[in-house]
Design an enzyme around this catalytic site. Structure first.
Site, PDB file in Angstrom:
ATOM      1  N   HIS A  63       0.856  -1.194   0.000  1.00  0.00           N
ATOM      2  CA  HIS A  63       0.000   0.000   0.000  1.00  0.00           C
ATOM      3  C   HIS A  63       0.890   1.241   0.000  1.00  0.00           C
ATOM      4  O   HIS A  63       2.098   1.152   0.209  1.00  0.00           O
ATOM      5  CB  HIS A  63      -0.959  -0.013   1.185  1.00  0.00           C
ATOM      6  CG  HIS A  63      -0.307   0.093   2.533  1.00  0.00           C
ATOM      7  ND1 HIS A  63       0.573  -0.854   3.007  1.00  0.00           N
ATOM      8  CD2 HIS A  63      -0.400   1.033   3.510  1.00  0.00           C
ATOM      9  CE1 HIS A  63       0.968  -0.503   4.223  1.00  0.00           C
ATOM     10  NE2 HIS A  63       0.414   0.639   4.559  1.00  0.00           N
ATOM     11  N   HIS A  65       1.426   3.899   1.977  1.00  0.00           N
ATOM     12  CA  HIS A  65       1.937   4.679   3.095  1.00  0.00           C
ATOM     13  C   HIS A  65       3.458   4.719   2.919  1.00  0.00           C
ATOM     14  O   HIS A  65       4.062   3.758   2.437  1.00  0.00           O
ATOM     15  CB  HIS A  65       1.560   4.033   4.442  1.00  0.00           C
ATOM     16  CG  HIS A  65       0.172   4.373   4.878  1.00  0.00           C
ATOM     17  ND1 HIS A  65      -0.593   3.540   5.667  1.00  0.00           N
ATOM     18  CD2 HIS A  65      -0.600   5.475   4.632  1.00  0.00           C
ATOM     19  CE1 HIS A  65      -1.777   4.105   5.894  1.00  0.00           C
ATOM     20  NE2 HIS A  65      -1.809   5.272   5.276  1.00  0.00           N
ATOM     21  N   ASP A  67       6.136   4.392   4.650  1.00  0.00           N
ATOM     22  CA  ASP A  67       7.081   3.376   5.147  1.00  0.00           C
ATOM     23  C   ASP A  67       7.110   2.140   4.257  1.00  0.00           C
ATOM     24  O   ASP A  67       7.951   1.261   4.444  1.00  0.00           O
ATOM     25  CB  ASP A  67       6.781   3.002   6.614  1.00  0.00           C
ATOM     26  CG  ASP A  67       5.336   2.645   6.885  1.00  0.00           C
ATOM     27  OD1 ASP A  67       4.434   3.238   6.258  1.00  0.00           O
ATOM     28  OD2 ASP A  67       5.094   1.762   7.733  1.00  0.00           O
ATOM     29  N   HIS A  68       6.189   2.063   3.282  1.00  0.00           N
ATOM     30  CA  HIS A  68       6.123   0.895   2.402  1.00  0.00           C
ATOM     31  C   HIS A  68       6.521   1.218   0.956  1.00  0.00           C
ATOM     32  O   HIS A  68       6.540   0.315   0.123  1.00  0.00           O
ATOM     33  CB  HIS A  68       4.718   0.295   2.431  1.00  0.00           C
ATOM     34  CG  HIS A  68       4.342  -0.156   3.813  1.00  0.00           C
ATOM     35  ND1 HIS A  68       4.447  -1.458   4.225  1.00  0.00           N
ATOM     36  CD2 HIS A  68       3.946   0.564   4.892  1.00  0.00           C
ATOM     37  CE1 HIS A  68       4.097  -1.542   5.501  1.00  0.00           C
ATOM     38  NE2 HIS A  68       3.790  -0.331   5.932  1.00  0.00           N
ATOM     39  N   HIS A 141      -7.043  -2.155   6.037  1.00  0.00           N
ATOM     40  CA  HIS A 141      -6.164  -1.140   6.636  1.00  0.00           C
ATOM     41  C   HIS A 141      -6.860   0.213   6.473  1.00  0.00           C
ATOM     42  O   HIS A 141      -7.975   0.282   5.954  1.00  0.00           O
ATOM     43  CB  HIS A 141      -4.807  -1.207   5.910  1.00  0.00           C
ATOM     44  CG  HIS A 141      -3.716  -0.393   6.528  1.00  0.00           C
ATOM     45  ND1 HIS A 141      -3.509  -0.308   7.873  1.00  0.00           N
ATOM     46  CD2 HIS A 141      -2.732   0.377   5.944  1.00  0.00           C
ATOM     47  CE1 HIS A 141      -2.460   0.480   8.096  1.00  0.00           C
ATOM     48  NE2 HIS A 141      -1.978   0.901   6.953  1.00  0.00           N
ATOM     49  N   ASP A 209       0.443  -4.088   6.612  1.00  0.00           N
ATOM     50  CA  ASP A 209      -0.537  -3.346   7.401  1.00  0.00           C
ATOM     51  C   ASP A 209      -1.985  -3.799   7.211  1.00  0.00           C
ATOM     52  O   ASP A 209      -2.595  -3.615   6.150  1.00  0.00           O
ATOM     53  CB  ASP A 209      -0.387  -1.863   7.078  1.00  0.00           C
ATOM     54  CG  ASP A 209       1.010  -1.365   7.417  1.00  0.00           C
ATOM     55  OD1 ASP A 209       1.903  -2.208   7.649  1.00  0.00           O
ATOM     56  OD2 ASP A 209       1.207  -0.138   7.450  1.00  0.00           O
ATOM     57  N   HIS A 267       7.883  -4.823  11.208  1.00  0.00           N
ATOM     58  CA  HIS A 267       7.080  -3.595  11.170  1.00  0.00           C
ATOM     59  C   HIS A 267       6.734  -3.156  12.594  1.00  0.00           C
ATOM     60  O   HIS A 267       5.586  -2.962  12.953  1.00  0.00           O
ATOM     61  CB  HIS A 267       5.816  -3.841  10.320  1.00  0.00           C
ATOM     62  CG  HIS A 267       5.015  -2.611   9.991  1.00  0.00           C
ATOM     63  ND1 HIS A 267       4.080  -2.083  10.857  1.00  0.00           N
ATOM     64  CD2 HIS A 267       5.011  -1.814   8.904  1.00  0.00           C
ATOM     65  CE1 HIS A 267       3.522  -1.023  10.295  1.00  0.00           C
ATOM     66  NE2 HIS A 267       4.069  -0.836   9.112  1.00  0.00           N
TER      67      HIS A 267
HETATM   68 ZN   LIG Z   1       3.287   0.563   7.755  1.00  0.00          ZN
HETATM   69 ZN   LIG Z   2       0.023   1.570   6.501  1.00  0.00          ZN
END
Ligand SMILES: [Zn+2]
Ligand SMILES: [Zn+2]
Length: 309
Positions: A63, A65, A67-68, A141, A209, A267
């Site tokens: 996804h 976000h 951090d990904h 999520h 997530d 994570h």
């Molecule tokens: Zn994340």
């Molecule tokens: Zn996320």
């Protein structure tokens, strides 16, 4: 020799910490390299881990976000700069295609034509990935997120003693494997079932997530290796539910219910340090007695060897 191994590039959720880079995971599988969720700093982590842009054949984003996926621009530009000539397929949620396009073309650079975008939509999507099948399933999520699963097709394992006993050798073995039967010089017919045993395919799943939902269990069902987010401990279960994340206890319950062989937790929220790792293990152990790995950056985690008969 086939190599099936997870190279952990980063293990922190939301923000990197002194000890943990943003997410990043490279699953090496028989010459394929599935890069999952390259967070910020992935390009440099790859250097530290001893893997290169040439090792990548897939980029799978769960996804959008940061951090990904904030590492996508660096990885893409490194693929171009290092003149990778093989195709690199990029899977991501179709609903986030605008983000993909921005990350893919974030700055000016000498572009490459080897990256093929494969946006996924719907409850699940199946993508052919050479010798394995790659399945994406929609998770639950705060924004649309997909988990991934790799499946090697079931095959058969040849039994050398049975081959020898029936006098099958040399090119006849290849014929037997290809055609399912072979006629020997003396006219006798040997069937594949006589000289081989079923060999279940290996599998791995990558669940980032999400809240607990049916897709998590479908992705993890019977896998040899499960890489799963466990952002929080149970004391923060309310936060986990609110933000659409899992706790270590939930990850343990998934692994137990699904018969996972090796469980990799990652994570982690930045509120936890290495000193908290035993608490994560303790929560998992309430449900799951299999192999548990608490991921740290630059770790290598082998896909467990096939269970012997
Ligand atoms: Zn994340
Ligand atoms: Zn996320």
């Amino acid at each position: 020799m086939s190599l099936r191994e997870l190279v952990v590039l980063g293990t922190s959720s939301a923000v990197p910490t002194r000890r943990r880079n943003h997410n990043g995971y490279l699953l090496l599988w028989d010459g394929e390299g599935f890069l999952f969720d390259p967070g910020e700093g992935t390009q440099r982590q790859m250097l530290h881990a001893g893997v290169s842009a040439h090792d990548l054949t897939w980029i799978c984003v769960t996804h959008f976000h940061g951090d990904h996926c904030l590492g996508v621009p660096g990885v893409v530009q490194r693929i171009a700069r290092d003149r990778v000539t093989h195709e690199v397929r990029a899977v991501f949620p179709a609903v986030g295609e605008a983000y993909w396009e921005r990350l893919r073309h974030a700055t000016s650079f000498g572009d490459t034509s080897v990256i093929t975008p494969l946006p996924v939509a719907g409850e699940s999507a199946r993508l052919p990935a050479g010798p394995v099948a790659l399945t994406a399933r929609r998770l639950s999520h705060s924004i649309e997120s997909y988990g991934y699963r790799l499946d090697e097709p079931a095959g058969r394992r040849m039994l050398p003693a049975e081959l020898a006993r029936r006098g099958v050798n040399g090119p006849a073995v290849g014929v037997l494997q290809r055609d399912g039967a072979v006629t020997l010089d003396d006219g006798s017919v040997v069937r594949l079932e006589d000289c081989s045993a079923p060999r279940p395919g290996q599998s791995a799943a990558f669940v980032m997530d999400t809240r607990l939902c049916d897709a998590v269990f479908a992705l993890a069902d019977g896998v040899d290796l499960l890489v799963i987010e466990s952002t929080f401990l149970s004391e923060e279960a309310a936060l986990a539910a609110e933000y659409g994340h899992l706790t270590a206890a939930q990850a343990g319950r998934v692994a137990a219910a699904c018969g996972v062989r090796r469980l990799v937790l990652t994570h982690f929220s930045e509120r936890y340090t290495f000193a908290d790792e035993p608490r994560f293990t303790e929560e998992v152990r309430k449900a799951y007695d299999g192999d548990v790995v608490l991921a740290r950056d630059l770790m290598r985690v082998p896909v467990p060897k096939r269970a012997s008969r």
